[in-house]
Write a protein that holds these residues in place. Structure first.
Motif, PDB file in Angstrom:
ATOM      1  N   LEU A   4      31.263  25.415 -44.472  1.00  0.00           N
ATOM      2  CA  LEU A   4      30.946  25.531 -43.998  1.00  0.00           C
ATOM      3  C   LEU A   4      31.876  27.021 -44.117  1.00  0.00           C
ATOM      4  N   CYS A   8      36.128  31.044 -41.608  1.00  0.00           N
ATOM      5  CA  CYS A   8      35.678  30.958 -40.065  1.00  0.00           C
ATOM      6  C   CYS A   8      37.421  29.723 -40.216  1.00  0.00           C
ATOM      7  N   PRO A  65      30.764  29.948 -37.287  1.00  0.00           N
ATOM      8  CA  PRO A  65      29.782  30.108 -39.528  1.00  0.00           C
ATOM      9  C   PRO A  65      30.739  31.163 -39.844  1.00  0.00           C
ATOM     10  N   SER A  68      28.641  32.214 -43.463  1.00  0.00           N
ATOM     11  CA  SER A  68      27.303  32.057 -43.044  1.00  0.00           C
ATOM     12  C   SER A  68      26.851  31.636 -44.684  1.00  0.00           C
ATOM     13  N   VAL A  71      25.902  26.702 -44.197  1.00  0.00           N
ATOM     14  CA  VAL A  71      25.852  26.163 -42.781  1.00  0.00           C
ATOM     15  C   VAL A  71      26.059  28.101 -41.882  1.00  0.00           C
TER      16      VAL A  71
END
Length: 154
Positions: A4, A8, A65, A68, A71
């Protein structure tokens, strides 16, 4: 193992009351279970939505996310489509790398009778440049996103 992020704030599962995130004072927030799953590339906007639990609005998940690298938004939509607790999927993103995967995820949500609410960020030239430098995502034309969503049955 899936990865992940980076860039984030993390994730939270309100059904199990578990948060793996960097949200300020998350452990002190009022936790309200609901039926809305949130996916947000915008940490600030996602965090503000989570704060609405103070007003009694409940959620199933908060998923961020970030850039990204593995994921992405599409994976997260698919996850919430499969989650029985999520009845509505609320998704805020600057852009996606694979438009066809996004449309397939949208079709899955439609087939599962789960409304997919999308708030497309980075709609101006300046915000599109910011998105590219912030998440490395090509924001793309808002009109193109709207046309693609209409083609899926929205």
């Amino acid at each position: 193992m899936r990865l992940l992020g980076p860039n984030c704030v993390g994730i939270a599962n309100l059904n199990s009351m578990v948060g793996l995130n960097f949200m300020p004072k998350f452990n002190e927030m009022r936790m309200v279970k609901g039926d809305i799953g949130i996916i947000s590339q915008s940490v600030a906007l996602g965090y503000c939505m989570m704060q609405s639990m103070e007003r009694g609005i409940g959620f199933t998940h908060y998923l961020s996310p970030g850039n990204s690298c593995d994921v992405d938004v599409c994976d997260m939509i698919n996850y919430l489509v499969e989650d029985n607790a999520a009845k509505v999927i609320c998704c805020m993103f600057e852009g996606v790398r694979d438009g066809e995967r996004l449309l397939e995820a949208a079709r899955m949500a439609l087939a599962a009778d789960k409304p997919l609410l999308i708030y497309k960020l980075a709609n101006s030239v300046i915000s599109q440049r910011t998105a590219m430098s912030h998440t490395g995502t090509m924001a793309g034309s808002t009109a193109a996103y709207e046309a693609a969503f209409r083609a899926t049955g929205w």
